[in-house]
Design a protein around this motif. Structure first.
Motif, PDB file in Angstrom:
ATOM      1  N   GLY A 187      42.654 -72.817  -3.823  1.00 41.29           N
ATOM      2  CA  GLY A 187      41.889 -71.653  -4.481  1.00 41.29           C
ATOM      3  C   GLY A 187      41.189 -72.456  -5.784  1.00 41.29           C
ATOM      4  O   GLY A 187      40.966 -71.475  -6.680  1.00 41.29           O
ATOM      5  N   ASP A 188      40.560 -73.522  -5.488  1.00 44.65           N
ATOM      6  CA  ASP A 188      40.059 -74.172  -6.752  1.00 44.65           C
ATOM      7  C   ASP A 188      40.903 -74.267  -8.108  1.00 44.65           C
ATOM      8  O   ASP A 188      40.222 -74.518  -9.131  1.00 44.65           O
ATOM      9  N   ARG A 189      42.177 -74.308  -7.817  1.00 43.98           N
ATOM     10  CA  ARG A 189      43.207 -74.644  -8.949  1.00 43.98           C
ATOM     11  C   ARG A 189      43.426 -76.081  -8.976  1.00 43.98           C
ATOM     12  O   ARG A 189      44.143 -76.673  -8.189  1.00 43.98           O
ATOM     13  N   VAL A 190      42.592 -76.836  -9.853  1.00 46.64           N
ATOM     14  CA  VAL A 190      42.197 -78.390 -10.071  1.00 46.64           C
ATOM     15  C   VAL A 190      43.735 -78.751 -10.546  1.00 46.64           C
ATOM     16  O   VAL A 190      44.138 -79.695  -9.761  1.00 46.64           O
ATOM     17  N   ASP A 191      44.543 -78.331 -11.445  1.00 48.58           N
ATOM     18  CA  ASP A 191      45.756 -78.687 -11.934  1.00 48.58           C
ATOM     19  C   ASP A 191      46.758 -78.790 -10.765  1.00 48.58           C
ATOM     20  O   ASP A 191      47.656 -79.744 -10.721  1.00 48.58           O
ATOM     21  N   VAL A 192      46.915 -77.791 -10.054  1.00 44.65           N
ATOM     22  CA  VAL A 192      47.923 -77.784  -8.996  1.00 44.65           C
ATOM     23  C   VAL A 192      47.440 -78.671  -7.671  1.00 44.65           C
ATOM     24  O   VAL A 192      48.402 -79.304  -7.347  1.00 44.65           O
ATOM     25  N   THR A 214      48.507 -86.191  -5.957  1.00 48.76           N
ATOM     26  CA  THR A 214      48.652 -87.381  -6.678  1.00 48.76           C
ATOM     27  C   THR A 214      47.630 -88.081  -6.894  1.00 48.76           C
ATOM     28  O   THR A 214      47.573 -89.421  -7.037  1.00 48.76           O
ATOM     29  N   ILE A 215      46.588 -87.429  -7.527  1.00 54.75           N
ATOM     30  CA  ILE A 215      45.230 -87.955  -7.929  1.00 54.75           C
ATOM     31  C   ILE A 215      44.991 -87.421  -9.443  1.00 54.75           C
ATOM     32  O   ILE A 215      45.672 -86.259  -9.668  1.00 54.75           O
ATOM     33  N   SER A 216      44.241 -87.930 -10.159  1.00 53.00           N
ATOM     34  CA  SER A 216      43.950 -87.485 -11.445  1.00 53.00           C
ATOM     35  C   SER A 216      43.064 -86.080 -11.240  1.00 53.00           C
ATOM     36  O   SER A 216      42.235 -86.081 -10.412  1.00 53.00           O
ATOM     37  N   LYS A 217      43.063 -85.289 -12.427  1.00 51.03           N
ATOM     38  CA  LYS A 217      42.404 -84.053 -12.142  1.00 51.03           C
ATOM     39  C   LYS A 217      40.949 -84.443 -12.326  1.00 51.03           C
ATOM     40  O   LYS A 217      40.022 -83.784 -11.680  1.00 51.03           O
ATOM     41  N   ASP A 218      40.390 -85.452 -13.123  1.00 51.84           N
ATOM     42  CA  ASP A 218      39.082 -85.769 -13.229  1.00 51.84           C
ATOM     43  C   ASP A 218      38.316 -86.475 -12.243  1.00 51.84           C
ATOM     44  O   ASP A 218      37.356 -86.137 -11.583  1.00 51.84           O
ATOM     45  N   ALA A 219      39.351 -87.359 -11.344  1.00 47.32           N
ATOM     46  CA  ALA A 219      38.927 -87.674  -9.824  1.00 47.32           C
ATOM     47  C   ALA A 219      38.694 -86.551  -8.694  1.00 47.32           C
ATOM     48  O   ALA A 219      37.655 -86.485  -8.159  1.00 47.32           O
ATOM     49  N   LEU A 220      39.679 -85.500  -9.003  1.00 43.54           N
ATOM     50  CA  LEU A 220      39.342 -84.529  -8.071  1.00 43.54           C
ATOM     51  C   LEU A 220      38.313 -83.649  -8.391  1.00 43.54           C
ATOM     52  O   LEU A 220      37.596 -83.197  -7.561  1.00 43.54           O
ATOM     53  N   ARG A 221      37.794 -83.464  -9.870  1.00 46.91           N
ATOM     54  CA  ARG A 221      36.611 -82.669 -10.353  1.00 46.91           C
ATOM     55  C   ARG A 221      35.450 -83.589  -9.352  1.00 46.91           C
ATOM     56  O   ARG A 221      34.249 -82.865  -9.106  1.00 46.91           O
ATOM     57  N   SER A 222      35.440 -84.716  -9.677  1.00 48.47           N
ATOM     58  CA  SER A 222      34.460 -85.596  -9.350  1.00 48.47           C
ATOM     59  C   SER A 222      34.186 -85.598  -7.821  1.00 48.47           C
ATOM     60  O   SER A 222      32.983 -85.335  -7.232  1.00 48.47           O
ATOM     61  N   CYS A 223      35.230 -85.103  -6.796  1.00 49.70           N
ATOM     62  CA  CYS A 223      35.019 -85.209  -5.258  1.00 49.70           C
ATOM     63  C   CYS A 223      34.352 -83.742  -5.216  1.00 49.70           C
ATOM     64  O   CYS A 223      33.736 -83.550  -4.375  1.00 49.70           O
ATOM     65  N   ARG A 224      35.015 -82.542  -5.943  1.00 53.90           N
ATOM     66  CA  ARG A 224      34.139 -81.272  -5.653  1.00 53.90           C
ATOM     67  C   ARG A 224      32.884 -81.177  -6.118  1.00 53.90           C
ATOM     68  O   ARG A 224      32.152 -80.726  -5.513  1.00 53.90           O
ATOM     69  N   ARG A 225      32.746 -82.017  -7.290  1.00 51.28           N
ATOM     70  CA  ARG A 225      31.286 -81.974  -7.876  1.00 51.28           C
ATOM     71  C   ARG A 225      30.289 -82.422  -6.723  1.00 51.28           C
ATOM     72  O   ARG A 225      29.225 -82.072  -6.605  1.00 51.28           O
ATOM     73  N   GLU A 226      30.650 -83.677  -6.151  1.00 52.50           N
ATOM     74  CA  GLU A 226      29.889 -84.462  -5.191  1.00 52.50           C
ATOM     75  C   GLU A 226      29.705 -83.853  -4.068  1.00 52.50           C
ATOM     76  O   GLU A 226      28.709 -83.654  -3.466  1.00 52.50           O
ATOM     77  N   PHE A 227      30.825 -83.034  -3.501  1.00 49.47           N
ATOM     78  CA  PHE A 227      30.687 -82.269  -2.116  1.00 49.47           C
ATOM     79  C   PHE A 227      29.780 -81.104  -2.568  1.00 49.47           C
ATOM     80  O   PHE A 227      28.927 -80.748  -1.620  1.00 49.47           O
ATOM     81  N   LEU A 265      17.137 -79.105  -4.827  1.00 47.99           N
ATOM     82  CA  LEU A 265      18.220 -79.644  -5.973  1.00 47.99           C
ATOM     83  C   LEU A 265      18.971 -78.639  -6.481  1.00 47.99           C
ATOM     84  O   LEU A 265      18.648 -77.348  -6.388  1.00 47.99           O
ATOM     85  N   PRO A 266      20.076 -79.000  -6.953  1.00 52.41           N
ATOM     86  CA  PRO A 266      20.790 -77.991  -7.302  1.00 52.41           C
ATOM     87  C   PRO A 266      20.291 -77.279  -8.682  1.00 52.41           C
ATOM     88  O   PRO A 266      19.766 -77.942  -9.455  1.00 52.41           O
ATOM     89  N   GLY A 267      20.529 -76.181  -8.866  1.00 48.77           N
ATOM     90  CA  GLY A 267      20.065 -75.526 -10.383  1.00 48.77           C
ATOM     91  C   GLY A 267      21.029 -74.861 -11.209  1.00 48.77           C
ATOM     92  O   GLY A 267      22.218 -75.228 -11.158  1.00 48.77           O
ATOM     93  N   ALA A 268      20.627 -73.983 -11.910  1.00 46.88           N
ATOM     94  CA  ALA A 268      21.667 -73.303 -12.964  1.00 46.88           C
ATOM     95  C   ALA A 268      22.869 -72.782 -12.042  1.00 46.88           C
ATOM     96  O   ALA A 268      22.714 -71.979 -10.964  1.00 46.88           O
ATOM     97  N   GLY A 269      24.025 -73.186 -12.333  1.00 41.95           N
ATOM     98  CA  GLY A 269      25.298 -72.841 -11.592  1.00 41.95           C
ATOM     99  C   GLY A 269      25.749 -73.358 -10.450  1.00 41.95           C
ATOM    100  O   GLY A 269      26.616 -73.144  -9.872  1.00 41.95           O
ATOM    101  N   ASP A 270      24.863 -74.498 -10.175  1.00 42.94           N
ATOM    102  CA  ASP A 270      25.266 -75.456  -9.041  1.00 42.94           C
ATOM    103  C   ASP A 270      26.020 -76.621  -9.378  1.00 42.94           C
ATOM    104  O   ASP A 270      25.871 -77.735  -8.692  1.00 42.94           O
ATOM    105  N   SER A 271      26.510 -76.941 -10.394  1.00 43.31           N
ATOM    106  CA  SER A 271      27.223 -77.900 -11.013  1.00 43.31           C
ATOM    107  C   SER A 271      26.176 -79.245 -11.134  1.00 43.31           C
ATOM    108  O   SER A 271      26.843 -80.272 -10.586  1.00 43.31           O
ATOM    109  N   GLY A 272      25.133 -78.974 -11.337  1.00 36.50           N
ATOM    110  CA  GLY A 272      24.116 -80.066 -11.555  1.00 36.50           C
ATOM    111  C   GLY A 272      22.668 -79.520 -11.942  1.00 36.50           C
ATOM    112  O   GLY A 272      21.841 -79.970 -11.451  1.00 36.50           O
TER     113      GLY A 272
END
Length: 276
Positions: free
Chosen positions: A155-160, A166-179, A208-215
């Protein structure tokens, strides 16, 4: 029993300061078990070592305090590794389930492209087509699996999710952002293709992504690239001067923008290539 009890009263137990120093000196013992992969857990291991040692003083035999604390520290370090292994086992299952069910699941429609379609039945079919394209463009399967698991299972709970994977929160956010960015570009390019639009620069920018599209910076940046002569001609110095961004930022922006523009171009021209 009386003799045993009497012998325990002769043992000199360490005070809290002495015990605390022993726990700190157990850092090397804990690190040797954790290794580089679990190095970030060292402080937690030492905290658990302190708690365990303090609670177990009644079992201390009065000799070799440091060796005794080192043993506790190694056990607590093993606890961390074993827990990570159990979580990884469950996470593999979660990732497999989320990947296999995405074609019929509407839970993947995150806020970034929640308005992609309105009819639920059409949404399920369109999401399946969309995600097949996304998987084709994101070569790292782990990125897709982790992003899908984050959105559908956690449910988008990055910390959980980060702890479970067993990866960093930054790495997981990067995966989500790219996806998400890839999914947005693919969905808009598919829509443009269905309307018979040609891959002009204006159409590509609209994909291309616009406002609210993480880019939201992407469309503006590509416009700046076009103003400087396009991706083939614009150099980093020109883009730095025009955007006011640093060298590293401009280089990173250019690389990602070019990747997404190429995705849009590929989707828009796919039918034409297949026909030819």
């Amino acid at each position: 029993m009386t003799e045993v009890s009497a012998s325990r009263t002769d043992i000199q137990l360490p005070d809290e300061d002495t015990l605390a120093r022993a726990v700190l000196q157990a850092k090397s013992a804990a690190s040797s078990v954790l290794g580089p992969r679990f190095r970030d857990s060292l402080d937690d291991v030492l905290q658990e070592t302190w708690i365990s040692a303090k609670n177990s003083l009644k079992h201390f035999d009065g000799s070799a305090l440091q060796a005794w604390v080192n043993t506790i520290a190694k056990r607590r370090a093993m606890d961390v590794i074993e827990k990570a292994g159990r979580l990884r086992k469950h996470q593999d299952k979660f990732e497999l389930e989320s990947t296999s069910r995405y074609k019929s699941s509407l839970s993947l429609v995150a806020d970034d492209f929640a308005d992609l379609v309105s009819d639920q039945q059409a949404a399920a079919e369109e999401l399946g087509d969309l995600l097949e394209h996304v998987e084709a463009f994101i070569q790292n399967q782990a990125t897709c699996s982790r992003a899908l698991a984050l959105i559908t299972t956690y449910g988008d709970r990055v910390d959980v999710a980060a702890q479970a994977m067993t990866i960093s929160k930054d790495a997981l956010r990067s995966c989500r952002r790219e996806f998400v960015r890839c999914a947005v570009v693919v969905s808009r390019a598919l829509d443009a293709r269905s309307r018979g639009l040609k891959p002009t620069m204006d159409v590509l920018i609209d994909c291309l992504p616009g406002a609210g599209d993480s880019g939201e910076w992407l469309a503006a940046f590509v416009t700046d690239v076009v103003a400087c002569g396009g991706f083939a001609n614009a150099d980093l110095g020109q883009l730095m001067e025009r955007t006011g961004k640093s060298y590293n930022t401009v280089r990173q922006y250019r690389e990602e923008a070019l990747w997404l523009v190429r995705i849009a171009m590929t989707v828009l021209t796919q039918d034409n290539e297949q026909e030819s």
